[in-house]
Design a protein around this motif. Structure first.
Motif, PDB file in Angstrom:
ATOM      1  N   PHE A   1     -73.094  19.906 -79.662  1.00 25.21           N
ATOM      2  CA  PHE A   1     -73.570  21.171 -80.214  1.00 25.21           C
ATOM      3  C   PHE A   1     -74.806  21.648 -79.477  1.00 25.21           C
ATOM      4  CE2 PHE A   1     -76.286  23.448 -83.268  1.00 25.21           C
ATOM      5  CZ  PHE A   1     -75.461  24.531 -83.516  1.00 25.21           C
ATOM      6  N   SER A   2     -75.663  20.721 -79.091  1.00 26.33           N
ATOM      7  CA  SER A   2     -76.901  21.105 -78.413  1.00 26.33           C
ATOM      8  C   SER A   2     -76.721  21.304 -76.912  1.00 26.33           C
ATOM      9  CB  SER A   2     -77.977  20.046 -78.657  1.00 26.33           C
ATOM     10  OG  SER A   2     -77.622  18.843 -78.028  1.00 26.33           O
ATOM     11  N   SER A   3     -75.504  21.155 -76.403  1.00 25.73           N
ATOM     12  CA  SER A   3     -75.308  21.268 -74.956  1.00 25.73           C
ATOM     13  C   SER A   3     -74.932  22.670 -74.496  1.00 25.73           C
ATOM     14  CB  SER A   3     -74.227  20.292 -74.502  1.00 25.73           C
ATOM     15  OG  SER A   3     -72.969  20.704 -74.974  1.00 25.73           O
ATOM     16  N   GLY A   4     -74.730  23.580 -75.401  1.00 27.41           N
ATOM     17  CA  GLY A   4     -74.385  24.938 -75.018  1.00 27.41           C
ATOM     18  C   GLY A   4     -72.908  25.234 -75.114  1.00 27.41           C
ATOM     19  N   ILE A   5     -72.119  24.277 -75.573  1.00 21.72           N
ATOM     20  CA  ILE A   5     -70.690  24.519 -75.733  1.00 21.72           C
ATOM     21  C   ILE A   5     -70.429  25.403 -76.945  1.00 21.72           C
ATOM     22  CG2 ILE A   5     -68.467  23.413 -76.230  1.00 21.72           C
ATOM     23  CD1 ILE A   5     -69.427  21.024 -74.624  1.00 21.72           C
ATOM     24  N   PHE A   6     -71.107  25.114 -78.043  1.00 24.32           N
ATOM     25  CA  PHE A   6     -70.870  25.830 -79.296  1.00 24.32           C
ATOM     26  C   PHE A   6     -71.948  26.853 -79.625  1.00 24.32           C
ATOM     27  CE2 PHE A   6     -68.980  21.563 -80.060  1.00 24.32           C
ATOM     28  CZ  PHE A   6     -67.665  21.971 -80.017  1.00 24.32           C
ATOM     29  N   ALA A   7     -73.100  26.763 -79.001  1.00 22.14           N
ATOM     30  CA  ALA A   7     -74.224  27.630 -79.363  1.00 22.14           C
ATOM     31  C   ALA A   7     -74.953  28.097 -78.114  1.00 22.14           C
ATOM     32  CB  ALA A   7     -75.186  26.882 -80.273  1.00 22.14           C
ATOM     33  N   ASN A   8     -75.548  29.260 -78.225  1.00 24.81           N
ATOM     34  CA  ASN A   8     -76.346  29.814 -77.138  1.00 24.81           C
ATOM     35  C   ASN A   8     -77.684  29.088 -77.090  1.00 24.81           C
ATOM     36  OD1 ASN A   8     -77.600  31.403 -75.255  1.00 24.81           O
ATOM     37  ND2 ASN A   8     -76.963  33.330 -76.178  1.00 24.81           N
ATOM     38  N   LEU A   9     -78.120  28.696 -75.921  1.00 23.29           N
ATOM     39  CA  LEU A   9     -79.340  27.902 -75.764  1.00 23.29           C
ATOM     40  C   LEU A   9     -80.594  28.734 -75.537  1.00 23.29           C
ATOM     41  CD1 LEU A   9     -78.030  25.014 -73.500  1.00 23.29           C
ATOM     42  CD2 LEU A   9     -78.360  25.020 -75.966  1.00 23.29           C
ATOM     43  N   SER A  10     -80.587  29.991 -75.908  1.00 21.57           N
ATOM     44  CA  SER A  10     -81.779  30.831 -75.723  1.00 21.57           C
ATOM     45  C   SER A  10     -82.953  30.235 -76.495  1.00 21.57           C
ATOM     46  CB  SER A  10     -81.515  32.249 -76.216  1.00 21.57           C
ATOM     47  OG  SER A  10     -80.505  32.838 -75.440  1.00 21.57           O
ATOM     48  N   PRO A  11     -84.101  30.124 -75.848  1.00 21.06           N
ATOM     49  CA  PRO A  11     -85.244  29.477 -76.518  1.00 21.06           C
ATOM     50  C   PRO A  11     -85.749  30.279 -77.704  1.00 21.06           C
ATOM     51  CG  PRO A  11     -85.902  30.372 -74.390  1.00 21.06           C
ATOM     52  CD  PRO A  11     -84.420  30.554 -74.500  1.00 21.06           C
ATOM     53  N   GLY A  12     -86.155  29.551 -78.744  1.00 21.68           N
ATOM     54  CA  GLY A  12     -86.728  30.183 -79.925  1.00 21.68           C
ATOM     55  C   GLY A  12     -85.731  30.574 -80.991  1.00 21.68           C
ATOM     56  N   LYS A  13     -84.461  30.477 -80.723  1.00 22.23           N
ATOM     57  CA  LYS A  13     -83.466  30.866 -81.728  1.00 22.23           C
ATOM     58  C   LYS A  13     -83.208  29.757 -82.736  1.00 22.23           C
ATOM     59  CE  LYS A  13     -81.109  34.444 -79.312  1.00 22.23           C
ATOM     60  NZ  LYS A  13     -79.892  35.170 -79.186  1.00 22.23           N
ATOM     61  N   ASN A  14     -83.311  28.506 -82.299  1.00 26.27           N
ATOM     62  CA  ASN A  14     -83.053  27.383 -83.187  1.00 26.27           C
ATOM     63  C   ASN A  14     -83.932  26.218 -82.734  1.00 26.27           C
ATOM     64  OD1 ASN A  14     -81.980  25.190 -84.593  1.00 26.27           O
ATOM     65  ND2 ASN A  14     -79.908  26.016 -84.506  1.00 26.27           N
ATOM     66  N   TRP A  15     -84.783  25.745 -83.606  1.00 27.03           N
ATOM     67  CA  TRP A  15     -85.716  24.682 -83.236  1.00 27.03           C
ATOM     68  C   TRP A  15     -84.999  23.382 -82.919  1.00 27.03           C
ATOM     69  CZ3 TRP A  15     -85.852  20.245 -86.056  1.00 27.03           C
ATOM     70  CH2 TRP A  15     -85.294  20.293 -87.332  1.00 27.03           C
ATOM     71  N   LEU A  16     -83.862  23.119 -83.577  1.00 21.85           N
ATOM     72  CA  LEU A  16     -83.116  21.891 -83.317  1.00 21.85           C
ATOM     73  C   LEU A  16     -82.523  21.910 -81.904  1.00 21.85           C
ATOM     74  CD1 LEU A  16     -82.109  19.217 -84.501  1.00 21.85           C
ATOM     75  CD2 LEU A  16     -80.073  20.429 -85.259  1.00 21.85           C
ATOM     76  N   LEU A  17     -81.979  23.049 -81.506  1.00 20.09           N
ATOM     77  CA  LEU A  17     -81.436  23.169 -80.152  1.00 20.09           C
ATOM     78  C   LEU A  17     -82.540  23.099 -79.104  1.00 20.09           C
ATOM     79  CD1 LEU A  17     -78.712  25.929 -80.530  1.00 20.09           C
ATOM     80  CD2 LEU A  17     -78.404  23.474 -80.323  1.00 20.09           C
ATOM     81  N   ASP A  18     -83.688  23.688 -79.411  1.00 21.03           N
ATOM     82  CA  ASP A  18     -84.814  23.613 -78.473  1.00 21.03           C
ATOM     83  C   ASP A  18     -85.248  22.172 -78.249  1.00 21.03           C
ATOM     84  OD1 ASP A  18     -84.820  26.342 -78.248  1.00 21.03           O
ATOM     85  OD2 ASP A  18     -86.489  26.644 -79.644  1.00 21.03           O
ATOM     86  N   PHE A  19     -85.135  21.333 -79.285  1.00 15.72           N
ATOM     87  CA  PHE A  19     -85.534  19.935 -79.178  1.00 15.72           C
ATOM     88  C   PHE A  19     -84.460  19.083 -78.504  1.00 15.72           C
ATOM     89  CE2 PHE A  19     -85.476  15.667 -81.104  1.00 15.72           C
ATOM     90  CZ  PHE A  19     -86.670  15.181 -80.592  1.00 15.72           C
ATOM     91  N   LEU A  20     -83.185  19.275 -78.889  1.00 14.61           N
ATOM     92  CA  LEU A  20     -82.121  18.379 -78.436  1.00 14.61           C
ATOM     93  C   LEU A  20     -81.525  18.726 -77.075  1.00 14.61           C
ATOM     94  CD1 LEU A  20     -80.085  17.757 -81.708  1.00 14.61           C
ATOM     95  CD2 LEU A  20     -81.614  16.186 -80.529  1.00 14.61           C
ATOM     96  N   SER A  21     -81.524  19.974 -76.695  1.00 13.27           N
ATOM     97  CA  SER A  21     -80.825  20.342 -75.462  1.00 13.27           C
ATOM     98  C   SER A  21     -81.379  19.684 -74.204  1.00 13.27           C
ATOM     99  CB  SER A  21     -80.732  21.857 -75.306  1.00 13.27           C
ATOM    100  OG  SER A  21     -81.986  22.433 -75.215  1.00 13.27           O
ATOM    101  N   PRO A  22     -82.698  19.523 -74.035  1.00  8.13           N
ATOM    102  CA  PRO A  22     -83.153  18.816 -72.828  1.00  8.13           C
ATOM    103  C   PRO A  22     -82.838  17.322 -72.845  1.00  8.13           C
ATOM    104  CG  PRO A  22     -84.938  20.133 -73.743  1.00  8.13           C
ATOM    105  CD  PRO A  22     -83.840  20.131 -74.734  1.00  8.13           C
TER     106      PRO A  22
END
Length: 129
Positions: free
Chosen positions: A65-86
């Motif tokens: 989910f945090s890799s950009g397959i299911f969600a857009n990785l634009s910064p600031g939209k989701n704090w969980l994605l901002d933390f997990l994607s890197p």
């Protein structure tokens, strides 16, 4: 390897050169090794294989989910994605797969910017290991 060959043939890449095929195969091998490593880690952590499979599936879904397959990785939209994607190796594999798929297309930069895939090929290959 067979999956790599079949996917490359049936997806219909615009750039179907040998270099692009080797790049595609390398990305899929890296992604497979990352998934196998996660499986080994969870298999050795839990003594009961059922619990290990359950936690592996939950963890893998979160990482995908945090890799950009299911969600857009634009910064600031989701704090969980901002933390997990890197942290996720699949983030870099997903971006590199998209770059390989869209190679030599006129709209490649627009799509990569829309999904916030801005690491670049060299960074993706280094960080995905």
């Amino acid at each position: 390897m067979i999956y790599s060959y079949l996917a490359f043939y049936f997806v219909g890449f615009y750039n179907n050169s040998e270099e692009n095929f080797i790049r595609w195969t390398k990305i899929l091998l890296i992604e497979g090794m990352s998934g196998s490593t996660l499986g080994f880690v969870f298999g050795m952590t839990f003594t009961d294989h059922t619990n290990g499979l359950i936690f592996l599936n939950m963890f893998t879904f979160i990482i995908y989910f945090s890799s950009g397959i299911f969600a857009n990785l634009s910064p600031g939209k989701n704090w969980l994605l901002d933390f997990l994607s890197p942290l996720s190796p699949f983030t870099y594999c997903c971006e590199e797969m998209m770059r390989t798929l869209l190679d030599d297309r006129w709209y490649t930069d627009q799509i990569l910017n829309f999904y916030n895939f801005d690491y670049g090929s060299e960074t993706c290959l280094k960080r995905s290991f």
